[in-house]
Design a protein around this motif. Structure first.
Motif, PDB file in Angstrom:
ATOM      1  N   GLU A   1      -6.932 -13.168   2.713  1.00 21.40           N
ATOM      2  CA  GLU A   1      -8.369 -12.910   2.822  1.00 21.40           C
ATOM      3  C   GLU A   1      -9.137 -13.592   1.690  1.00 21.40           C
ATOM      4  O   GLU A   1     -10.184 -14.206   1.934  1.00 21.40           O
ATOM      5  CB  GLU A   1      -8.646 -11.409   2.809  1.00 21.40           C
TER       6      GLU A   1
ATOM      7  N   CYS B   1      -1.581 -10.139   2.731  1.00 22.39           N
ATOM      8  CA  CYS B   1      -2.760 -10.100   3.600  1.00 22.39           C
ATOM      9  C   CYS B   1      -4.038 -10.168   2.765  1.00 22.39           C
ATOM     10  O   CYS B   1      -4.979 -10.889   3.108  1.00 22.39           O
ATOM     11  CB  CYS B   1      -2.760  -8.848   4.466  1.00 22.39           C
ATOM     12  N   GLU B   2      -4.063  -9.440   1.667  1.00 25.59           N
ATOM     13  CA  GLU B   2      -5.228  -9.466   0.788  1.00 25.59           C
ATOM     14  C   GLU B   2      -5.417 -10.848   0.179  1.00 25.59           C
ATOM     15  O   GLU B   2      -6.544 -11.333   0.043  1.00 25.59           O
ATOM     16  CB  GLU B   2      -5.079  -8.405  -0.304  1.00 25.59           C
TER      17      GLU B   2
ATOM     18  N   SER C   1      -5.417 -10.861   9.027  1.00 24.40           N
ATOM     19  CA  SER C   1      -5.106 -10.281   7.715  1.00 24.40           C
ATOM     20  C   SER C   1      -5.741  -8.917   7.531  1.00 24.40           C
ATOM     21  O   SER C   1      -5.118  -7.998   7.002  1.00 24.40           O
ATOM     22  CB  SER C   1      -5.576 -11.221   6.597  1.00 24.40           C
ATOM     23  N   GLN C   2      -6.992  -8.787   7.973  1.00 28.52           N
ATOM     24  CA  GLN C   2      -7.663  -7.488   7.864  1.00 28.52           C
ATOM     25  C   GLN C   2      -6.910  -6.420   8.655  1.00 28.52           C
ATOM     26  O   GLN C   2      -6.701  -5.312   8.166  1.00 28.52           O
ATOM     27  CB  GLN C   2      -9.098  -7.583   8.374  1.00 28.52           C
ATOM     28  N   ARG C   3      -6.508  -6.766   9.868  1.00 31.19           N
ATOM     29  CA  ARG C   3      -5.785  -5.801  10.692  1.00 31.19           C
ATOM     30  C   ARG C   3      -4.400  -5.516  10.111  1.00 31.19           C
ATOM     31  O   ARG C   3      -3.911  -4.396  10.197  1.00 31.19           O
ATOM     32  CB  ARG C   3      -5.682  -6.311  12.126  1.00 31.19           C
TER      33      ARG C   3
ATOM     34  N   ARG D   1      -3.612  -5.557   6.968  1.00 34.08           N
ATOM     35  CA  ARG D   1      -3.794  -4.728   5.774  1.00 34.08           C
ATOM     36  C   ARG D   1      -3.907  -3.256   6.133  1.00 34.08           C
ATOM     37  O   ARG D   1      -3.444  -2.390   5.398  1.00 34.08           O
ATOM     38  CB  ARG D   1      -5.052  -5.201   5.040  1.00 34.08           C
ATOM     39  N   SER D   2      -4.504  -2.959   7.276  1.00 33.04           N
ATOM     40  CA  SER D   2      -4.707  -1.561   7.659  1.00 33.04           C
ATOM     41  C   SER D   2      -3.698  -1.076   8.702  1.00 33.04           C
ATOM     42  O   SER D   2      -3.795   0.045   9.179  1.00 33.04           O
ATOM     43  CB  SER D   2      -6.130  -1.369   8.178  1.00 33.04           C
ATOM     44  N   SER D   3      -2.731  -1.917   9.038  1.00 33.11           N
ATOM     45  CA  SER D   3      -1.735  -1.570  10.052  1.00 33.11           C
ATOM     46  C   SER D   3      -0.749  -0.532   9.530  1.00 33.11           C
ATOM     47  O   SER D   3      -0.394  -0.531   8.350  1.00 33.11           O
ATOM     48  CB  SER D   3      -0.970  -2.839  10.460  1.00 33.11           C
ATOM     49  N   ALA D   4      -0.303   0.344  10.421  1.00 33.21           N
ATOM     50  CA  ALA D   4       0.701   1.341  10.043  1.00 33.21           C
ATOM     51  C   ALA D   4       2.034   0.669   9.707  1.00 33.21           C
ATOM     52  O   ALA D   4       2.778   1.142   8.861  1.00 33.21           O
ATOM     53  CB  ALA D   4       0.893   2.348  11.177  1.00 33.21           C
TER      54      ALA D   4
ATOM     55  N   VAL E   1       1.105  -6.098   2.324  1.00 32.47           N
ATOM     56  CA  VAL E   1      -0.339  -5.896   2.302  1.00 32.47           C
ATOM     57  C   VAL E   1      -0.960  -6.827   1.266  1.00 32.47           C
ATOM     58  O   VAL E   1      -2.023  -7.410   1.494  1.00 32.47           O
ATOM     59  CB  VAL E   1      -0.672  -4.415   2.013  1.00 32.47           C
TER      60      VAL E   1
ATOM     61  N   HIS F   1       3.004  -5.587  13.027  1.00 36.30           N
ATOM     62  CA  HIS F   1       1.796  -6.401  13.166  1.00 36.30           C
ATOM     63  C   HIS F   1       2.151  -7.892  13.161  1.00 36.30           C
ATOM     64  O   HIS F   1       1.673  -8.656  14.008  1.00 36.30           O
ATOM     65  CB  HIS F   1       0.816  -6.074  12.029  1.00 36.30           C
TER      66      HIS F   1
END
Length: 92
Positions: free
Chosen positions: A34, A30-31, A61-63, A65-68, A27, A73
């Motif tokens: 961004e 990904c941040e 990256s946004q998806r 970051r919030s992916s299970a 994560v 992903h």
């Protein structure tokens, strides 16, 4: 002192290449992607075609970051990751 545009693009490409090669990431990566893209997009001299690629990567990256499951992903985006790295190479 911040990273130059060239260094930011190189770092972005390295992260995407690692995601593509390892089929894993974090994560925090990904941040970081961004943040890099936000900084690059603030540059008004950036090629319009590259901006489109960066917008796609930002959404990825946004998806992520919030992916299970970040690994799932990344696995789902293998073809896109390869294309994005090639696209970035063509602009740098």
């Amino acid at each position: 002192m911040g990273l130059s545009q060239e260094n930011q693009i190189h770092l972005l490409k390295d992260i995407l290449s690692d995601h593509q090669a390892d089929c894993s990431g974090t994560v925090a990566e990904c941040e970081q992607v961004e943040r890099i893209i936000k900084s690059l997009m603030a540059n008004t001299n950036l090629d319009g075609n590259l901006k489109g690629v960066l917008e796609d990567i930002y959404l990825y990256s946004q998806r992520g970051r919030s992916s299970a499951s970040i690994s799932d992903h990344i696995l789902e985006h293998q073809d896109r990751l390869t294309q994005w790295v090639e696209d970035i190479d063509s602009f740098s």
